[in-house]
Design an enzyme around this catalytic site. Structure first.
Site, PDB file in Angstrom:
ATOM      1  N   GLY A  18      32.609  22.807  20.199  1.00  0.00           N
ATOM      2  CA  GLY A  18      33.532  21.978  20.984  1.00  0.00           C
ATOM      3  C   GLY A  18      34.964  22.381  20.676  1.00  0.00           C
ATOM      4  O   GLY A  18      35.272  23.547  20.405  1.00  0.00           O
ATOM      5  N   ILE A  28      37.001  21.864  18.050  1.00  0.00           N
ATOM      6  CA  ILE A  28      37.326  22.459  16.754  1.00  0.00           C
ATOM      7  C   ILE A  28      36.495  23.715  16.501  1.00  0.00           C
ATOM      8  O   ILE A  28      37.019  24.732  16.026  1.00  0.00           O
ATOM      9  CB  ILE A  28      37.123  21.419  15.621  1.00  0.00           C
ATOM     10  N   THR A  41      33.464  19.864   7.479  1.00  0.00           N
ATOM     11  CA  THR A  41      34.732  19.140   7.672  1.00  0.00           C
ATOM     12  C   THR A  41      34.553  18.085   8.762  1.00  0.00           C
ATOM     13  O   THR A  41      35.533  17.512   9.221  1.00  0.00           O
ATOM     14  CB  THR A  41      35.858  20.106   8.109  1.00  0.00           C
ATOM     15  N   ARG A  85      31.735  15.114   9.413  1.00  0.00           N
ATOM     16  CA  ARG A  85      31.518  13.779   8.849  1.00  0.00           C
ATOM     17  C   ARG A  85      30.430  13.884   7.788  1.00  0.00           C
ATOM     18  O   ARG A  85      29.419  14.571   7.994  1.00  0.00           O
ATOM     19  CB  ARG A  85      31.072  12.782   9.927  1.00  0.00           C
ATOM     20  N   GLU A 125      31.829   7.807   1.401  1.00  0.00           N
ATOM     21  CA  GLU A 125      33.201   8.270   1.312  1.00  0.00           C
ATOM     22  C   GLU A 125      34.131   7.088   1.042  1.00  0.00           C
ATOM     23  O   GLU A 125      34.070   6.103   1.793  1.00  0.00           O
ATOM     24  CB  GLU A 125      33.578   8.961   2.625  1.00  0.00           C
ATOM     25  N   HIS A 161      38.858  14.380   2.422  1.00  0.00           N
ATOM     26  CA  HIS A 161      38.961  14.131   3.871  1.00  0.00           C
ATOM     27  C   HIS A 161      40.428  14.272   4.294  1.00  0.00           C
ATOM     28  O   HIS A 161      40.954  13.408   5.011  1.00  0.00           O
ATOM     29  CB  HIS A 161      38.416  12.739   4.251  1.00  0.00           C
ATOM     30  N   ALA A 162      41.046  15.302   3.817  1.00  0.00           N
ATOM     31  CA  ALA A 162      42.477  15.483   4.091  1.00  0.00           C
ATOM     32  C   ALA A 162      42.877  16.951   4.032  1.00  0.00           C
ATOM     33  O   ALA A 162      44.060  17.252   4.012  1.00  0.00           O
ATOM     34  CB  ALA A 162      43.302  14.690   3.083  1.00  0.00           C
TER      35      ALA A 162
END
Ligand SMILES: NC(=O)c1ccc[n+]([C@@H]2O[C@H](COP(=O)([O-])OP(=O)(O)OC[C@H]3O[C@@H](n4cnc5c(N)ncnc54)[C@H](O)[C@@H]3O)[C@@H](O)[C@H]2O)c1
Length: 347
Positions: A163, A165, A243, A245, A274, A293-294
């Site tokens: 998709g 990304i 990256t 979920r 998380e 998650h950053a």
């Protein structure tokens, strides 16, 4: 001139002292507009309907927006989710109430693709261990021949999902001379051809990938998609990069494979649960590179995501249907069309 539109932001865009949590998110297009009043929602895990009275648009970060968050007979026309994950928004309830839900795929595309490549390069060049041995002084330095990296030319970059990304990742990877394979039930064959991506069945992504990347959304059908069976299909020299979920990967199965050296390593920006608790076994592995998650959080990313979210808000305030809607079906809703018209009339 008095404000004609009220735009609310969830509390988590501000720090407790009132300063911006993400200064790269430029709010001046709203603040400088005399027709717009910016209001802040109070802190809380869930948006409350009573806080949305008279609000036309909501820019939402982490709090949940549920059916109960919808103000009865309110003006709210859009929930502009900051990012592309919308698992914190009850989209069906919003559509039924004539409220649009927008996301910011144009804002996350490059930053997340960059972060995937950061994992690919860190794992291929063994950045973490080489950093560690260098800091040890000569004793560590002299162990460097133990830590040979992986050249990328001719290696296979594989993706679950082609998709927004996934496609950008392949665009960024083009100069590295890798083979590209992906599985995606909704893949656009023309896009795949353009990117030199061979579309393959899902299990082939795991069999063939030297770097297996996860670029699909978390859905009931993708929860646990990267399970023990599929991890067992991977080459012992392969790396898994997630990256997307956390729950898309069966994390205990991944930890077991990494512990046993069944695969070479992993790059993880997302976890299940998380955040991972301090004693989570995934944190004790030395063949993983981790981020909270950053990894994709950059100045460019926050500026782009913010600009995209505000463009959706602007569209609605101007009586137009925004570009990046989760459910375009809302455009046919009489309640939504009525709110657009009412907003236009106020402008
Ligand atoms: N780590 C972060 O900070 C971060 C930031 C943004 C997005 N994300 C995650 O990345 C995900 C992808 O984002 P995107 O913008 O590319 O979304 P997208 O919707 O554009 O692309 C996802 C693709 O996955 C495909 N897909 C769905 N089910 C599949 C399956 N079972 N097997 C293979 N492919 C499948 C879809 O058809 C789609 O083409 C998001 O859902 C989000 O969870 C993470």
């Amino acid at each position: 001139m008095s404000a004609r539109y009220r735009v609310a932001l969830s509390h988590d865009f501000r720090l407790p002292d009132g300063s911006p949590a993400y200064p790269d998110f430029d709010l001046s297009p709203l603040r400088d507009d005399p027709l717009v009043e910016v209001v802040w929602l109070p802190a809380g895990d869930r948006v409350r309907a009573e806080d949305l009275a008279g609000v036309d648009a909501l820019v939402l970060l982490v709090p949940r927006f549920e059916a109960e968050s919808i103000p009865a007979g309110g003006r709210l026309a859009i929930v502009a989710r900051f990012g592309v994950g919308f698992d914190n928004v009850d989209v069906a309830a919003c559509t039924a109430a004539g409220i649009a839900v927008s996301i910011t795929p144009d804002g996350v595309r490059r930053p997340v693709a960059q972060s995937i490549m950061a994992f690919v390069l860190a794992l291929a060049n063994r950045v973490m261990i080489k950093d560690r041995i260098t800091r040890m002084g000569p004793d560590g330095f002299h162990t460097r021949s133990r830590y040979m990296g992986t050249g990328l030319v001719g290696r296979t970059l594989a993706s679950v999902g082609l998709g927004n990304i996934g496609a950008e990742m392949f665009r960024l990877a083009a100069p590295f001379g890798m083979r590209h394979v992906a599985a995606d039930p909704a893949a656009d064959p023309a896009l795949a051809r353009e990117l030199g991506v061979e579309l393959v069945p899902l299990d082939e992504v795991f069999r063939r990938g030297d770097f297996v990347t996860v670029n699909c959304p978390l859905l009931p059908a993708t929860r646990g998609l990267v399970d023990a069976r599929r991890i067992a299909l991977m080459k012992p020299t392969a790396y898994l990069i997630n990256t997307a979920r956390g729950p898309i990967v069966d994390q205990p199965a991944l930890v077991a494979a990494l512990r046993a050296g069944r695969i070479a390593g992993a790059g993880l920006d997302v976890f299940d649960p998380e955040p991972p608790p301090a004693d989570d076994p995934v944190l004790a592995l030395d063949n993983v590179v981790l981020a909270p998650h950053a990894l994709s959080w950059t100045d460019e990313g926050f500026a782009g995501i913010g600009a995209s979210a505000l463009a959706s808000v602007r569209a609605v305030l101007g009586g137009r249907v925004p570009e990046h809607l989760v459910d375009r079906g809302v455009a046919g809703s009489a309640a939504f069309v009525g709110r657009l018209a009412a907003g236009r009339d106020r402008g």
